[in-house]
Design a protein around this motif. Structure first.
Motif, PDB file in Angstrom:
ATOM      1  N   VAL A  53       0.848  -1.203   0.000  1.00 25.70           N
ATOM      2  CA  VAL A  53       0.000   0.000   0.000  1.00 25.70           C
ATOM      3  C   VAL A  53       0.878   1.244   0.000  1.00 25.70           C
ATOM      4  O   VAL A  53       0.696   2.156  -0.827  1.00 25.70           O
ATOM      5  CB  VAL A  53      -0.953  -0.011   1.222  1.00 25.70           C
ATOM      6  CG1 VAL A  53      -1.646   1.341   1.380  1.00 25.70           C
ATOM      7  CG2 VAL A  53      -1.983  -1.118   1.086  1.00 25.70           C
ATOM      8  N   VAL A  54       1.856   1.265   0.911  1.00 32.75           N
ATOM      9  CA  VAL A  54       2.752   2.430   0.983  1.00 32.75           C
ATOM     10  C   VAL A  54       3.548   2.550  -0.321  1.00 32.75           C
ATOM     11  O   VAL A  54       3.682   3.653  -0.889  1.00 32.75           O
ATOM     12  CB  VAL A  54       3.701   2.310   2.198  1.00 32.75           C
ATOM     13  CG1 VAL A  54       4.637   3.508   2.258  1.00 32.75           C
ATOM     14  CG2 VAL A  54       2.903   2.205   3.486  1.00 32.75           C
ATOM     15  N   GLY A  55       4.051   1.417  -0.790  1.00 32.91           N
ATOM     16  CA  GLY A  55       4.837   1.413  -2.038  1.00 32.91           C
ATOM     17  C   GLY A  55       4.017   1.914  -3.216  1.00 32.91           C
ATOM     18  O   GLY A  55       4.514   2.694  -4.038  1.00 32.91           O
ATOM     19  N   ASP A  56       2.763   1.487  -3.267  1.00 31.45           N
ATOM     20  CA  ASP A  56       1.895   1.958  -4.357  1.00 31.45           C
ATOM     21  C   ASP A  56       1.697   3.470  -4.283  1.00 31.45           C
ATOM     22  O   ASP A  56       1.675   4.156  -5.308  1.00 31.45           O
ATOM     23  CB  ASP A  56       0.531   1.262  -4.293  1.00 31.45           C
ATOM     24  CG  ASP A  56       0.608  -0.181  -4.765  1.00 31.45           C
ATOM     25  OD1 ASP A  56       1.659  -0.552  -5.327  1.00 31.45           O
ATOM     26  OD2 ASP A  56      -0.366  -0.933  -4.560  1.00 31.45           O
ATOM     27  N   PRO A  61       3.456   7.705  -9.660  1.00 30.58           N
ATOM     28  CA  PRO A  61       3.819   8.404 -10.903  1.00 30.58           C
ATOM     29  C   PRO A  61       4.592   7.499 -11.876  1.00 30.58           C
ATOM     30  O   PRO A  61       4.361   7.517 -13.071  1.00 30.58           O
ATOM     31  CB  PRO A  61       4.687   9.559 -10.427  1.00 30.58           C
ATOM     32  CG  PRO A  61       4.396   9.706  -8.990  1.00 30.58           C
ATOM     33  CD  PRO A  61       4.077   8.342  -8.496  1.00 30.58           C
ATOM     34  N   VAL A  62       5.487   6.702 -11.292  1.00 32.13           N
ATOM     35  CA  VAL A  62       6.292   5.809 -12.140  1.00 32.13           C
ATOM     36  C   VAL A  62       5.387   4.788 -12.824  1.00 32.13           C
ATOM     37  O   VAL A  62       5.530   4.499 -14.023  1.00 32.13           O
ATOM     38  CB  VAL A  62       7.366   5.086 -11.294  1.00 32.13           C
ATOM     39  CG1 VAL A  62       8.210   4.167 -12.155  1.00 32.13           C
ATOM     40  CG2 VAL A  62       8.240   6.089 -10.592  1.00 32.13           C
ATOM     41  N   ARG A  63       4.433   4.261 -12.051  1.00 29.00           N
ATOM     42  CA  ARG A  63       3.558   3.231 -12.618  1.00 29.00           C
ATOM     43  C   ARG A  63       2.612   3.815 -13.668  1.00 29.00           C
ATOM     44  O   ARG A  63       2.302   3.164 -14.651  1.00 29.00           O
ATOM     45  CB  ARG A  63       2.802   2.512 -11.506  1.00 29.00           C
ATOM     46  CG  ARG A  63       3.729   1.515 -10.780  1.00 29.00           C
ATOM     47  CD  ARG A  63       3.057   0.685  -9.720  1.00 29.00           C
ATOM     48  NE  ARG A  63       2.622   1.517  -8.609  1.00 29.00           N
ATOM     49  CZ  ARG A  63       1.360   1.776  -8.334  1.00 29.00           C
ATOM     50  NH1 ARG A  63       0.403   1.286  -9.078  1.00 29.00           N
ATOM     51  NH2 ARG A  63       1.049   2.542  -7.309  1.00 29.00           N
TER      52      ARG A  63
ATOM     53  N   ARG B  19       9.300  -1.785  -4.295  1.00 33.89           N
ATOM     54  CA  ARG B  19       8.023  -1.907  -5.024  1.00 33.89           C
ATOM     55  C   ARG B  19       8.246  -1.896  -6.541  1.00 33.89           C
ATOM     56  O   ARG B  19       7.502  -2.553  -7.273  1.00 33.89           O
ATOM     57  CB  ARG B  19       7.108  -0.740  -4.630  1.00 33.89           C
ATOM     58  CG  ARG B  19       5.718  -0.774  -5.233  1.00 33.89           C
ATOM     59  CD  ARG B  19       4.911  -1.911  -4.648  1.00 33.89           C
ATOM     60  NE  ARG B  19       3.615  -2.027  -5.322  1.00 33.89           N
ATOM     61  CZ  ARG B  19       3.399  -2.751  -6.407  1.00 33.89           C
ATOM     62  NH1 ARG B  19       4.397  -3.418  -6.967  1.00 33.89           N
ATOM     63  NH2 ARG B  19       2.206  -2.814  -6.960  1.00 33.89           N
ATOM     64  N   LEU B  20       9.256  -1.136  -6.988  1.00 34.45           N
ATOM     65  CA  LEU B  20       9.487  -1.047  -8.432  1.00 34.45           C
ATOM     66  C   LEU B  20      10.418  -2.163  -8.917  1.00 34.45           C
ATOM     67  O   LEU B  20      11.361  -1.911  -9.663  1.00 34.45           O
ATOM     68  CB  LEU B  20      10.073   0.317  -8.806  1.00 34.45           C
ATOM     69  CG  LEU B  20       9.116   1.496  -8.757  1.00 34.45           C
ATOM     70  CD1 LEU B  20       9.816   2.751  -9.223  1.00 34.45           C
ATOM     71  CD2 LEU B  20       7.886   1.248  -9.609  1.00 34.45           C
ATOM     72  N   ILE B  24      14.440  -6.926 -15.367  1.00 34.37           N
ATOM     73  CA  ILE B  24      15.743  -6.593 -15.945  1.00 34.37           C
ATOM     74  C   ILE B  24      16.502  -5.602 -15.062  1.00 34.37           C
ATOM     75  O   ILE B  24      17.615  -5.882 -14.617  1.00 34.37           O
ATOM     76  CB  ILE B  24      15.575  -6.036 -17.376  1.00 34.37           C
ATOM     77  CG1 ILE B  24      14.925  -7.119 -18.260  1.00 34.37           C
ATOM     78  CG2 ILE B  24      16.914  -5.611 -17.964  1.00 34.37           C
ATOM     79  CD1 ILE B  24      14.439  -6.633 -19.589  1.00 34.37           C
ATOM     80  N   ILE B  25      15.884  -4.455 -14.814  1.00 31.34           N
ATOM     81  CA  ILE B  25      16.636  -3.395 -14.128  1.00 31.34           C
ATOM     82  C   ILE B  25      16.710  -3.627 -12.617  1.00 31.34           C
ATOM     83  O   ILE B  25      17.736  -3.356 -11.989  1.00 31.34           O
ATOM     84  CB  ILE B  25      15.999  -2.018 -14.440  1.00 31.34           C
ATOM     85  CG1 ILE B  25      16.157  -1.741 -15.933  1.00 31.34           C
ATOM     86  CG2 ILE B  25      16.660  -0.900 -13.644  1.00 31.34           C
ATOM     87  CD1 ILE B  25      15.482  -0.503 -16.412  1.00 31.34           C
ATOM     88  N   ASN B  26      15.642  -4.152 -12.070  1.00 26.63           N
ATOM     89  CA  ASN B  26      15.602  -4.296 -10.607  1.00 26.63           C
ATOM     90  C   ASN B  26      15.052  -5.685 -10.247  1.00 26.63           C
ATOM     91  O   ASN B  26      13.940  -5.794  -9.727  1.00 26.63           O
ATOM     92  CB  ASN B  26      14.720  -3.172 -10.038  1.00 26.63           C
ATOM     93  CG  ASN B  26      14.751  -3.110  -8.527  1.00 26.63           C
ATOM     94  OD1 ASN B  26      15.559  -3.786  -7.891  1.00 26.63           O
ATOM     95  ND2 ASN B  26      13.859  -2.327  -7.968  1.00 26.63           N
ATOM     96  N   PRO B  27      15.826  -6.742 -10.524  1.00 27.40           N
ATOM     97  CA  PRO B  27      15.291  -8.088 -10.295  1.00 27.40           C
ATOM     98  C   PRO B  27      14.976  -8.335  -8.819  1.00 27.40           C
ATOM     99  O   PRO B  27      15.844  -8.147  -7.951  1.00 27.40           O
ATOM    100  CB  PRO B  27      16.397  -9.023 -10.797  1.00 27.40           C
ATOM    101  CG  PRO B  27      17.597  -8.189 -10.984  1.00 27.40           C
ATOM    102  CD  PRO B  27      17.187  -6.772 -11.056  1.00 27.40           C
ATOM    103  N   ASN B  28      13.748  -8.713  -8.547  1.00 28.79           N
ATOM    104  CA  ASN B  28      13.246  -8.993  -7.190  1.00 28.79           C
ATOM    105  C   ASN B  28      13.394  -7.806  -6.245  1.00 28.79           C
ATOM    106  O   ASN B  28      13.377  -7.970  -5.029  1.00 28.79           O
ATOM    107  CB  ASN B  28      13.968 -10.198  -6.576  1.00 28.79           C
ATOM    108  CG  ASN B  28      13.631 -11.484  -7.303  1.00 28.79           C
ATOM    109  OD1 ASN B  28      12.666 -11.536  -8.050  1.00 28.79           O
ATOM    110  ND2 ASN B  28      14.422 -12.510  -7.097  1.00 28.79           N
ATOM    111  N   GLY B  29      13.563  -6.623  -6.790  1.00 25.39           N
ATOM    112  CA  GLY B  29      13.689  -5.426  -5.953  1.00 25.39           C
ATOM    113  C   GLY B  29      15.005  -5.363  -5.207  1.00 25.39           C
ATOM    114  O   GLY B  29      15.082  -4.765  -4.123  1.00 25.39           O
ATOM    115  N   ILE B  30      16.063  -5.949  -5.795  1.00 25.71           N
ATOM    116  CA  ILE B  30      17.364  -6.018  -5.084  1.00 25.71           C
ATOM    117  C   ILE B  30      17.973  -4.637  -4.846  1.00 25.71           C
ATOM    118  O   ILE B  30      18.784  -4.455  -3.921  1.00 25.71           O
ATOM    119  CB  ILE B  30      18.345  -6.936  -5.856  1.00 25.71           C
ATOM    120  CG1 ILE B  30      19.515  -7.297  -4.939  1.00 25.71           C
ATOM    121  CG2 ILE B  30      18.838  -6.292  -7.139  1.00 25.71           C
ATOM    122  CD1 ILE B  30      20.339  -8.445  -5.402  1.00 25.71           C
ATOM    123  N   LEU B  31      17.547  -3.650  -5.657  1.00 28.32           N
ATOM    124  CA  LEU B  31      18.104  -2.307  -5.473  1.00 28.32           C
ATOM    125  C   LEU B  31      17.700  -1.697  -4.125  1.00 28.32           C
ATOM    126  O   LEU B  31      18.306  -0.718  -3.681  1.00 28.32           O
ATOM    127  CB  LEU B  31      17.670  -1.383  -6.622  1.00 28.32           C
ATOM    128  CG  LEU B  31      18.213  -1.730  -8.016  1.00 28.32           C
ATOM    129  CD1 LEU B  31      17.762  -0.702  -9.025  1.00 28.32           C
ATOM    130  CD2 LEU B  31      19.740  -1.810  -8.011  1.00 28.32           C
TER     131      LEU B  31
END
Lengths: 271, 154
Positions: A53-56, A61-63, B19-20, B24-31
């Motif tokens: 929820v927080v992440g969303d 904007p990115v999504r 979350r993002l 490719i760029i961020n596999p499994n959110g490792i960043l």
């Protein structure tokens, strides 16, 4: 000595110590709670959705940009697909256009082939001395007969090569011909370039009709060429008769005959 | 306002990168390991440590492993705090070498172990790619974090 810095260092050490203590706790947990890991899964049951929820909320904007980009890609794909389909349609239309004269040429060649297949031995050119084209009959008399080799059932053609009728009676110097327009004439015919058979029923002055098709699915279409078929009889195969004038009622269709009533006719002497 | 941003930014940065996740760029959110490492080891925020543990827990869920990154992080944090030989917080390029050891060891263990399990080299290649992308982006992202921190201090 700075008390604040010292206490900060101590706090850091304490925090590191606490975190270090977590290591054996974690190891013990892995050993004890496997294979279900109920506690961890229960924790994940509320931590992960809350983080989502927080992440969303943070990443919307990115999504949104990603969504727009995806939509644009889809739209671009549809456009390119549309262009490709239009190109293919143009190609097919062009091919179809080029197929029409080819089909006509094919039909003409097949017609010629049909004629060549069963050419009689020889032909006799004779003059029409009498023609009876009353309401229902269509007969005419030729000025040549048995002396010229003409026999009963010989086919008679117009000078342009279309079937006129068959010899029904013959004398030394005359022959009577029943035209295919005669109501008593029922000529077996075939659709050129196909196996569809039928009968051409004469109707006197009216256009003869093509009926009793061998193929029930056949639907007559304007312009289809009809040719003669022996069908076990005496008529040679492949003599052109005429073209279907219109589709008719689907079960029978009027035929525009190719032969014109002229002053002369050709009698085909059979092999 | 700046103070709020200064406090909340590490949390949001972690959740943002987690979350993002993308293949490719961020596999499994490792960043997400970058803010976790940076704000708990290099520029230490005391209140961030629980969030770092939660971040590692979330990463473990993404990787579908049990407490792997959490244990690795606890080990690193304990090593950083309980010894005085190497100062983890004050090394070249915002301690990128320590971060490389941290991420490299984690991805190597995961890659090699998965490679044994699946009898294929693909997990190793994935691990290499994770290591490369997180190391390359570490310098960039931590520079950005540093700039934001400078801005909040003004």
């Amino acid at each position: 000595m700075d008390i604040k810095a010292t206490s900060s260092k101590i706090a850091k050490k304490v925090q590191a110590g606490i975190v270090a203590c977590l290591l054996p706790v974690f190891f013990l947990y892995i050993l004890l709670d496997k294979p279900d890991y109920k506690i961890m899964n229960a924790m994940a049951g509320f931590v992960v959705p809350a983080a989502h929820v927080v992440g969303d909320g943070i990443t919307w904007p990115v999504r949104v940009i990603k969504k727009i980009n995806d939509n644009m890609l889809v739209r671009r794909g549809i456009r390119s697909e549309n262009r490709e389909l239009r190109r293919k349609l143009d190609e097919l239309t062009l091919k179809q256009t080029s197929c029409v004269p080819l089909a006509a040429e094919n039909q003409r060649l097949e017609q010629t082939l049909d004629i060549v297949r069963s050419q009689p031995k020889r032909a006799v050119l004779s003059r029409i001395v009498y023609e009876n084209s009353s309401f229902s009959s269509n007969t005419f008399t030729l000025d040549k007969g048995e002396n010229a080799g003409i026999k009963i059932n010989n086919a008679v053609l117009s000078k342009n090569g279309f079937l006129l009728g068959t010899v029904t009676d013959v004398g030394p110097n005359w022959a009577t011909v029943r035209g295919i327009r005669d109501t008593g004439a029922s000529t077996p015919v075939r659709v050129s370039g196909s196996d569809v058979l039928g009968f051409l029923r004469g109707r006197g002055q009216a256009q003869p009709v093509f009926e009793l098709f061998s193929d029930q699915e056949f639907s007559p279409t304007k312009g289809i060429i009809l040719i003669s078929v022996s069908a076990g009889g005496t008529l040679p195969d492949g003599i052109p008769i005429g073209k279907i004038a219109n589709a008719g009622n689907g079960k029978s269709a009027p035929v525009a005959l190719g032969a014109k009533t002229m002053s002369e006719a050709i009698v085909l002497i059979q092999k | 306002m700046k103070k709020i941003i200064k406090v909340l930014f590490p949390f949001f940065a972690t959740l943002f990168l987690w979350r993002l996740s993308s293949n490719i760029i961020n596999p499994n959110g490792i960043l997400a390991l970058i803010p976790i490492f940076y704000y708990s080891i290099v520029k230490e925020h005391n209140e961030f440590v629980p969030m770092a543990l939660i971040g590692c827990f979330l990463l473990d869920k993404n990787f579908d492993i049990v407490l792997f990154w959490s244990i690795l992080f606890c080990f690193l944090y304990a090593a950083a705090g309980l010894q005085n030989i190497i100062n983890f917080a004050d090394r070249r390029l915002r301690s990128i070498d320590i971060f490389m050891i941290f991420v490299g060891s984690g991805t190597a263990i995961l890659g090699i172990w998965s490679s044994f399990l699946t009898a294929s080299l693909i997990p190793v290649l994935t691990a290499i790619w994770m290591f490369v992308i997180s190391t390359v982006l570490y310098a960039t992202l931590t520079y950005m974090f540093e700039r934001i921190e400078c801005w909040t201090k003004r």
